[in-house]
Design a protein around this motif. Structure first.
Motif, mmCIF file in Angstrom:
data_model
loop_
_atom_site.group_PDB
_atom_site.id
_atom_site.type_symbol
_atom_site.label_atom_id
_atom_site.label_comp_id
_atom_site.label_asym_id
_atom_site.label_seq_id
_atom_site.Cartn_x
_atom_site.Cartn_y
_atom_site.Cartn_z
ATOM 1 N N LEU A 53 -9.696 1.164 32.148
ATOM 2 C CA LEU A 53 -9.464 2.605 31.378
ATOM 3 C C LEU A 53 -10.017 2.160 29.943
ATOM 4 O O LEU A 53 -9.818 1.494 29.277
ATOM 5 C CB LEU A 53 -8.152 3.282 31.155
ATOM 6 C CG LEU A 53 -7.238 3.281 32.447
ATOM 7 C CD1 LEU A 53 -6.068 4.158 31.871
ATOM 8 C CD2 LEU A 53 -8.057 4.441 33.155
ATOM 9 N N ASN A 54 -11.109 3.292 29.333
ATOM 10 C CA ASN A 54 -11.458 3.119 28.100
ATOM 11 C C ASN A 54 -10.405 3.629 27.178
ATOM 12 O O ASN A 54 -9.450 4.467 27.835
ATOM 13 C CB ASN A 54 -12.886 3.735 28.074
ATOM 14 C CG ASN A 54 -12.889 5.564 28.168
ATOM 15 O OD1 ASN A 54 -11.691 5.978 27.917
ATOM 16 N ND2 ASN A 54 -13.847 5.985 28.929
ATOM 17 N N PRO A 55 -10.456 3.699 25.814
ATOM 18 C CA PRO A 55 -9.373 4.311 25.060
ATOM 19 C C PRO A 55 -9.041 6.019 25.132
ATOM 20 O O PRO A 55 -7.894 6.163 25.465
ATOM 21 C CB PRO A 55 -9.847 3.935 23.561
ATOM 22 C CG PRO A 55 -10.677 3.026 23.710
ATOM 23 C CD PRO A 55 -11.599 3.232 25.182
ATOM 24 N N THR A 56 -10.269 6.616 25.439
ATOM 25 C CA THR A 56 -9.795 7.919 25.763
ATOM 26 C C THR A 56 -9.185 8.379 27.222
ATOM 27 O O THR A 56 -8.135 8.998 27.212
ATOM 28 C CB THR A 56 -11.410 8.806 25.936
ATOM 29 O OG1 THR A 56 -12.027 8.537 24.366
ATOM 30 C CG2 THR A 56 -11.028 10.394 25.902
ATOM 31 N N GLN A 57 -9.588 7.446 28.246
ATOM 32 C CA GLN A 57 -8.914 7.726 29.666
ATOM 33 C C GLN A 57 -7.435 7.335 29.365
ATOM 34 O O GLN A 57 -6.714 7.823 29.921
ATOM 35 C CB GLN A 57 -9.582 6.799 30.664
ATOM 36 C CG GLN A 57 -10.847 7.314 30.939
ATOM 37 C CD GLN A 57 -11.628 6.335 31.635
ATOM 38 O OE1 GLN A 57 -11.555 5.288 31.402
ATOM 39 N NE2 GLN A 57 -12.567 6.903 32.712
ATOM 40 N N PHE A 58 -7.208 6.128 28.639
ATOM 41 C CA PHE A 58 -5.689 5.641 28.545
ATOM 42 C C PHE A 58 -4.768 6.551 27.813
ATOM 43 O O PHE A 58 -4.053 6.783 28.191
ATOM 44 C CB PHE A 58 -5.901 4.260 27.780
ATOM 45 C CG PHE A 58 -4.532 3.817 27.304
ATOM 46 C CD1 PHE A 58 -3.880 3.056 28.309
ATOM 47 C CD2 PHE A 58 -4.128 3.999 25.995
ATOM 48 C CE1 PHE A 58 -2.407 2.360 27.726
ATOM 49 C CE2 PHE A 58 -2.822 3.607 25.767
ATOM 50 C CZ PHE A 58 -1.900 2.944 26.673
ATOM 51 N N GLU A 59 -5.498 7.269 26.952
ATOM 52 C CA GLU A 59 -4.582 8.112 25.918
ATOM 53 C C GLU A 59 -4.247 9.315 26.847
ATOM 54 O O GLU A 59 -3.174 9.752 26.866
ATOM 55 C CB GLU A 59 -5.250 8.835 24.578
ATOM 56 C CG GLU A 59 -5.278 7.780 23.570
ATOM 57 C CD GLU A 59 -3.949 7.144 23.306
ATOM 58 O OE1 GLU A 59 -3.132 8.097 23.110
ATOM 59 O OE2 GLU A 59 -3.787 6.024 22.923
ATOM 60 N N MET A 60 -5.242 9.936 27.656
ATOM 61 C CA MET A 60 -4.811 10.952 28.668
ATOM 62 C C MET A 60 -3.987 10.505 29.661
ATOM 63 O O MET A 60 -2.926 11.306 30.075
ATOM 64 C CB MET A 60 -6.268 11.377 29.192
ATOM 65 C CG MET A 60 -6.172 12.492 30.313
ATOM 66 S SD MET A 60 -5.730 12.032 31.779
ATOM 67 C CE MET A 60 -7.026 11.119 32.550
ATOM 68 N N VAL A 61 -4.089 9.265 30.280
ATOM 69 C CA VAL A 61 -3.132 9.038 31.269
ATOM 70 C C VAL A 61 -1.570 8.939 30.787
ATOM 71 O O VAL A 61 -0.706 9.131 30.922
ATOM 72 C CB VAL A 61 -3.348 7.486 31.787
ATOM 73 C CG1 VAL A 61 -2.455 6.810 32.711
ATOM 74 C CG2 VAL A 61 -4.760 7.453 32.696
ATOM 75 N N LYS A 62 -1.703 8.157 29.396
ATOM 76 C CA LYS A 62 -0.335 7.902 28.546
ATOM 77 C C LYS A 62 0.450 9.325 28.456
ATOM 78 O O LYS A 62 1.578 9.388 28.959
ATOM 79 C CB LYS A 62 -0.679 7.422 27.391
ATOM 80 C CG LYS A 62 0.575 7.006 26.575
ATOM 81 C CD LYS A 62 0.318 6.032 25.645
ATOM 82 C CE LYS A 62 0.041 6.579 24.419
ATOM 83 N NZ LYS A 62 0.072 5.652 23.027
#
Length: 178
Positions: A149-158
């Motif tokens: 995951l890139n940082p943007t994807q990670f934040e969305m998932v979290k």
């Protein structure tokens, strides 16, 4: 039949995870009525549950909350079959949480997922408590398939996990970044 199957799943869950990593019986059972929650099981010839995968399906990804096999038959490929079955059901990315690789067992668990094509993320992540009373947060890492995951994807998932899976207040997601 569903009640008996759930009871068998919950028993394997109790044998396989520390108490902090699963809900109390009644709370876990309530998830069965959530349209995003899925329970896959593997059963033997006697129709006894020998392994299970508990997951969530969201609009942009799938999340594996629990994967466990009955302790007396681990290592026979049941977990791998459940994972492959779950992963084949979608083209969406698949996400899961793992404990930090602090000992041999935890490193082996990460290796199991890596052999299935998962990538270990390097973002700081904290699991909110699953039980209402007396629980601490848990430092974990996110693994994702088929790519990191890139940082943007990670934040969305979290944010999605905190809201839908843990029912944590949105302010919690921001506090865990510190």
């Amino acid at each position: 039949m569903l009640q008996k199957r759930f009871d068998q799943v919950f028993e394997i869950m109790k044998q396989s995870f520390p108490e902090a990593e699963y809900r109390e019986y009644s709370e876990q059972k309530k998830l069965l009525s959530n349209s995003c929650y899925r329970l896959l099981t593997e059963e033997n010839e006697q129709n006894e549950v020998t392994g299970f995968l508990a997951g969530w399906e969201f609009e942009s990804f799938k999340y594996i909350e629990h994967l466990a096999v009955s302790p007396n038959i681990r290592g026979g490929g049941i977990g791998k079959r459940l994972m492959e079955r779950y992963m084949k059901q979608t083209a969406k990315p698949v996400i899961l949480e793992v404990e930090l690789p602090e000992d041999e067992m935890k490193r082996r668990r990460i290796g199991f997922y890596e052999r299935l094509g998962f990538c270990l993320g390097d973002h700081s992540y904290v699991q909110p408590p699953l039980r209402a009373v007396g629980q601490e947060t848990l430092s974990l890492q996110i693994m994702s398939y088929p790519a990191k995951l890139n940082p943007t994807q990670f934040e969305m998932v979290k944010k999605m996990l905190y809201k839908e899976v843990y029912g944590a207040p949105s302010a919690y997601a921001h506090a865990s970044n510190n």
